[in-house]
Design a protein around this motif. Structure first.
Motif, PDB file in Angstrom:
ATOM      1  N   ARG A   1     -14.093  -3.963  -4.207  1.00 55.92           N
ATOM      2  CA  ARG A   1     -13.467  -3.787  -2.902  1.00 55.92           C
ATOM      3  C   ARG A   1     -14.390  -4.303  -1.797  1.00 55.92           C
ATOM      4  O   ARG A   1     -13.965  -5.030  -0.894  1.00 55.92           O
ATOM      5  CB  ARG A   1     -13.171  -2.310  -2.691  1.00 55.92           C
TER       6      ARG A   1
ATOM      7  N   VAL B   1      -6.011  -7.122   0.122  1.00 58.20           N
ATOM      8  CA  VAL B   1      -5.502  -5.763  -0.098  1.00 58.20           C
ATOM      9  C   VAL B   1      -4.466  -5.751  -1.217  1.00 58.20           C
ATOM     10  O   VAL B   1      -4.500  -4.912  -2.126  1.00 58.20           O
ATOM     11  CB  VAL B   1      -4.903  -5.201   1.211  1.00 58.20           C
TER      12      VAL B   1
ATOM     13  N   TRP C   1       0.839  -1.201   0.000  1.00 59.83           N
ATOM     14  CA  TRP C   1       0.000   0.000   0.000  1.00 59.83           C
ATOM     15  C   TRP C   1       0.873   1.250   0.000  1.00 59.83           C
ATOM     16  O   TRP C   1       0.658   2.193  -0.771  1.00 59.83           O
ATOM     17  CB  TRP C   1      -0.898  -0.038   1.231  1.00 59.83           C
TER      18      TRP C   1
ATOM     19  N   VAL D   1     -10.852  -1.216   4.546  1.00 63.35           N
ATOM     20  CA  VAL D   1      -9.791  -2.055   5.094  1.00 63.35           C
ATOM     21  C   VAL D   1      -9.688  -1.877   6.607  1.00 63.35           C
ATOM     22  O   VAL D   1      -9.582  -2.854   7.359  1.00 63.35           O
ATOM     23  CB  VAL D   1      -8.444  -1.728   4.419  1.00 63.35           C
TER      24      VAL D   1
END
Length: 501
Positions: free
Chosen positions: A282, A310, A3, A330
């Motif tokens: 998502r 993710v 990320w 998340v």
């Protein structure tokens, strides 16, 4: 690591991303050489995997950002040129609040048509257009439009924002599955029309994320009380629907393989009906992870599944790294699978009924981990969010499941669907009433600084509250404040319910 590497590439450009690739790769080489010379240590494999994954994601982000910067449409956007484009929408047109009859459409670019040539190229664009001629457009249709380009409104992997001059000049046929999904959404909305206006506009939003008929007043109430997540396709929708499918599978005695197949079919159908946009995919990923944690009861399985989800989502759609919705999903899922079970065990150990403990722990955990992000994004914090979510929790599952059944029945018989949908009237009324009365409470939404300052303020407040809960007298003060809020909250009293009816 994945990320952060993707975020650096998008926010600071390909130069920073390539520097990160070089540093991570060099460290990985040094670590591998150390492994070969000194032998493997316990932490070596994990660290090497961290470096390799981070390097790959940084390289992918750098490559994609470079492609955006070198795209022919990017230069045209900086000069605010007028062009003719061929695009395919990836989501339904959504009305822009406060801008009259204007809609925003997210689309993929197919062609750039100039006076002397046609450039065939991909990429993402955002179209701002009048609702006339655009509101009925379905995802997947080939659309030809004329408009003026401008640079994207926010940093990401979008090529340009296009202000359409009018209706599309050409509209191609929609794919078969999108026509089926559009018809099902329309039939659900038509079946819900037998309900009062507020409830009729809310039901499609809760089931498939269709908020086109939701009144502005209800939207404001949901925002103030922290219930907006219910009107967007979220992991909670997916968890509820898949949980209902698994209960049916167990009830009829089918095996785990058949149950997994049916759950996968239900998940695919839901994604198609709710539109396979990045936000829906998502939600499907996060909802599946949350359901895995619930069914297995083992956080050791859920946490790696969340991490893998993710990474897979970022690899497929790197722009999610700068999406607030992705961050909220998340962090909320992490709170549900890591923090909430600990709090449930703690409360049950102190004599709380498990159902009450689960409702409180889930609401508080989701609020605690997402409040700083919401504060940084919107500059507001809903102080009644936890109580509002607890009050509506018993009816959300009922509305979602019955609404999904209504949509399926509506595909076959509208009269029967109109009967089935009435089962949602009282749960929807309760949801609307809680949001309306909660929004009227003085100080229901507190203004804080936006950005990192607002997030820091909320984190500080949460830590202070956590410390205060350790002391008896401070707990009494907090309980008194909560009771005061409940006294102000009219929907909890039967007389108010009778008066409302």
């Amino acid at each position: 690591m994945c990320w952060a590497a993707t975020l650096i590439g998008i926010l600071w450009g390909p130069g920073a991303a390539w520097m990160l690739v070089g540093s991570l790769s060099a460290t990985a080489v040094v670590l591998t050489a150390s492994w070969a010379l000194r032998g493997r240590e316990r932490w070596t494999s994990a660290m090497l995997a961290l470096l390799v994954f981070g390097s790959c994601c940084a390289a992918g982000a750098a490559w994609r950002v470079q492609a955006v910067e070198q795209h022919p449409l990017t230069a045209l956007a900086h000069s605010e040129s007028w062009v003719t484009l061929v695009v395919t929408p990836v989501d339904d047109p959504r009305e822009i609040a406060g801008f009259g009859r204007q809609v925003v459409v997210k689309a993929n670019l197919l062609e750039i048509r100039k006076a002397t040539e046609t450039v065939i190229s991909g990429g993402a664009v955002v179209v701002l257009a009048p609702s006339e001629g655009w509101k009925q457009i379905l995802p997947g249709q080939r659309v030809v439009l004329r408009g003026q380009l401008s640079v994207p409104l926010r940093r990401g992997l979008g090529l340009a924002t296009v202000q359409a001059s009018g209706p599309p000049s050409e509209v191609g046929p929609a794919p078969l599955h999108q026509r089926w999904a559009g018809a099902l959404r329309a039939r659900l909305a038509a079946a819900a029309a037998v309900l009062p206006a507020a409830e009729a506009g809310l039901l499609p939003g809760l089931v498939v994320g269709d908020t086109s008929a939701l009144s502005r007043e209800v939207k404001v109430h949901f925002t103030v009380t922290g219930l907006t997540h219910l009107t967007a396709v979220s992991g909670a929708n997916v968890s509820i629907l898949l949980g209902a499918v698994l209960l049916v599978v167990r009830g009829v005695g089918l095996g785990p393989v058949a149950g997994a197949v049916l759950a996968a079919v239900a998940l695919i159908a839901f994604v198609v009906v709710a539109r396979p946009s990045p936000s829906v995919l998502r939600a499907a990923a996060m909802g599946s992870v949350a359901l895995l944690a619930f069914v297995s009861g083992r956080r050791k399985q859920a946490l790696p599944a969340l991490a893998a989800g993710v990474i897979a989502l970022l690899a497929w759609s790197p722009e999610l790294a700068v999406d607030f919705g992705f961050a909220l999903s998340v962090t909320a899922t992490t709170g549900l699978i890591v923090i909430a079970p600990i709090w449930v065990d703690l409360l049950v150990g102190r004599g709380w009924p498990r159902a009450v403990a689960e409702a409180l722990a889930v609401s508080v955990a989701a609020f605690a981990v997402t409040a700083p992000i919401v504060a940084g994004m919107a500059g507001t914090v809903s102080v009644v969010s936890v109580v509002a979510n607890i009050l509506v929790a018993p009816v959300v599952g009922v509305i979602t499941v019955v609404g999904a059944v209504t949509a399926l029945v509506a595909a076959v018989s509208m009269p029967v669907a109109e009967i089935v949908v009435r089962l949602t009237q009282w749960p929807l009324w309760w949801l609307v009433t809680v949001a309306e009365r909660g929004a009227r409470i003085p100080g229901a939404s507190v203004v804080v600084p936006s950005g990192l300052a607002g997030a820091a303020v909320v984190v500080g407040g949460a830590l202070t509250l956590g410390v205060a809960l350790r002391w008896y007298w401070s707990r009494l003060v907090i309980v008194g404040a909560v009771i005061g809020v409940l006294v102000l909250w009219a929907p909890i009293w039967p007389t108010s319910l009778v008066h409302e009816v």
